[in-house]
Write a protein that holds these residues in place. Structure first.
Motif, PDB file in Angstrom:
ATOM      1  N   UNK A  50       0.863  -1.184   0.000  1.00 32.08           N
ATOM      2  CA  UNK A  50       0.000   0.000   0.000  1.00 32.08           C
ATOM      3  C   UNK A  50       0.897   1.230   0.000  1.00 32.08           C
ATOM      4  N   UNK A  51       0.258   2.388   0.131  1.00 31.78           N
ATOM      5  CA  UNK A  51       0.997   3.637   0.183  1.00 31.78           C
ATOM      6  C   UNK A  51       1.982   3.658   1.354  1.00 31.78           C
ATOM      7  N   UNK A  52       1.668   2.888   2.406  1.00 34.40           N
ATOM      8  CA  UNK A  52       2.503   2.957   3.604  1.00 34.40           C
ATOM      9  C   UNK A  52       3.242   1.652   3.933  1.00 34.40           C
ATOM     10  N   UNK A  88      18.814  -6.497   5.404  1.00 34.63           N
ATOM     11  CA  UNK A  88      17.543  -5.923   5.860  1.00 34.63           C
ATOM     12  C   UNK A  88      17.699  -4.416   6.098  1.00 34.63           C
ATOM     13  N   UNK A  89      18.850  -4.003   6.618  1.00 35.87           N
ATOM     14  CA  UNK A  89      19.076  -2.554   6.789  1.00 35.87           C
ATOM     15  C   UNK A  89      19.029  -1.841   5.437  1.00 35.87           C
ATOM     16  N   UNK A  90      19.581  -2.475   4.417  1.00 33.28           N
ATOM     17  CA  UNK A  90      19.550  -1.901   3.065  1.00 33.28           C
ATOM     18  C   UNK A  90      18.104  -1.813   2.567  1.00 33.28           C
ATOM     19  N   UNK A  91      17.345  -2.857   2.807  1.00 35.60           N
ATOM     20  CA  UNK A  91      15.939  -2.880   2.370  1.00 35.60           C
ATOM     21  C   UNK A  91      15.141  -1.796   3.099  1.00 35.60           C
ATOM     22  N   UNK A  92      15.417  -1.623   4.388  1.00 36.95           N
ATOM     23  CA  UNK A  92      14.731  -0.574   5.152  1.00 36.95           C
ATOM     24  C   UNK A  92      15.058   0.801   4.561  1.00 36.95           C
ATOM     25  N   UNK A  93      16.319   1.004   4.211  1.00 37.09           N
ATOM     26  CA  UNK A  93      16.725   2.291   3.645  1.00 37.09           C
ATOM     27  C   UNK A  93      16.033   2.535   2.297  1.00 37.09           C
ATOM     28  N   UNK A  94      15.953   1.491   1.489  1.00 40.98           N
ATOM     29  CA  UNK A  94      15.238   1.608   0.201  1.00 40.98           C
ATOM     30  C   UNK A  94      13.773   1.954   0.432  1.00 40.98           C
ATOM     31  N   UNK A  95      13.178   1.329   1.426  1.00 42.38           N
ATOM     32  CA  UNK A  95      11.767   1.581   1.719  1.00 42.38           C
ATOM     33  C   UNK A  95      11.559   3.035   2.146  1.00 42.38           C
ATOM     34  N   UNK A  96      12.508   3.551   2.915  1.00 42.87           N
ATOM     35  CA  UNK A  96      12.449   4.962   3.333  1.00 42.87           C
ATOM     36  C   UNK A  96      12.525   5.879   2.117  1.00 42.87           C
ATOM     37  N   UNK A  97      13.441   5.574   1.215  1.00 42.34           N
ATOM     38  CA  UNK A  97      13.623   6.410   0.019  1.00 42.34           C
ATOM     39  C   UNK A  97      12.335   6.426  -0.808  1.00 42.34           C
TER      40      UNK A  97
END
Ligand SMILES: CC(C)(COP(=O)(O)OP(=O)(O)OC[C@H]1O[C@@H](n2cnc3c(N)ncnc32)[C@H](O)[C@@H]1OP(=O)(O)O)[C@@H](O)C(=O)NCCC(=O)NCCS
Length: 157
Positions: free
Chosen positions: A68-70, A93-102
């Motif tokens: 979803x949007x979030x 996972x830290x990389x994935x979290x950073x991508x999700x933030x971007x």
């Protein structure tokens, strides 16, 4: 040289990685730890995937799927057996979290048998029914739907 640490790189997956991603996921899907992902599905979702590379070899993979949007989900997270416990899963996972933030996501979830691994990254265990997008969109199609014993974890990012 003995004792020399080799560089471990996280990068977006490319088409040549698919066979390695398939093998990694398949090795755990057989044991029931991960949902199987046929090659055709991996090609369709290739742009969700990141791989960890060491000495030009894929030693781990994981995907960020957007609901979803979030809300996004970490899926198909695997570190090759002989490289476990070296911080590779955490880095991925830290990389994935950073991508999700971007991208602009606000929350990431995972369904897992290793909640303690996710807890070390700041995820919290939640009840599955607090995640309706996942449960009703995807889980309903899963063979484990009526009998799912995976644990839901979530992090606000
Ligand atoms: C789960 C998995 C991805 C972890 O990757 P890893 O590279 O071995 O983990 P790391 O070395 O990065 O560990 C990071 C932290 O989590 C902890 N941890 C790792 N695996 C753990 C486990 N199974 N249970 C509890 N804690 C664990 C580590 O002790 C470490 O803690 P620290 O930061 O306090 O030192 C890997 O073991 C794997 O591929 N498992 C099989 C497939 C699977 O279950 N995937 C998850 C699907 S959601």
């Amino acid at each position: 040289m003995p004792g020399t640490k080799t560089a471990v790189l996280v990068r977006p997956a490319n088409i040549h990685d698919v066979i390695y991603i398939y093998d990694l996921v398949d090795s755990y899907a057989h044991m029931g730890n991960l949902l199987p992902r046929p090659m055709s599905e991996l090609y369709r979702h290739l742009r969700d995937f990141f791989v960890v590379v060491e000495n030009n070899k894929v030693v781990g993979c994981g995907a960020l799927e957007i609901f979803t949007e979030t809300l996004g989900e970490v899926r198909s997270l695997v570190v090759v057996a002989n490289k476990k416990g070296q911080g590779i899963g955490k880095k991925l996972v830290q990389h994935i979290i950073e991508e999700a933030r971007i991208i602009g996501l606000k929350q990431i979830m995972a369904l897992t048998y290793v909640p303690d691994f996710f807890h070390t990254l700041g995820f919290k265990t939640v009840k599955k029914d607090t995640l309706p997008e996942k449960v009703w969109g995807i889980c309903v199609k899963c063979y484990k739907f009526n009998n799912c014993d995976e644990i839901a974890v979530v992090i606000d990012i």
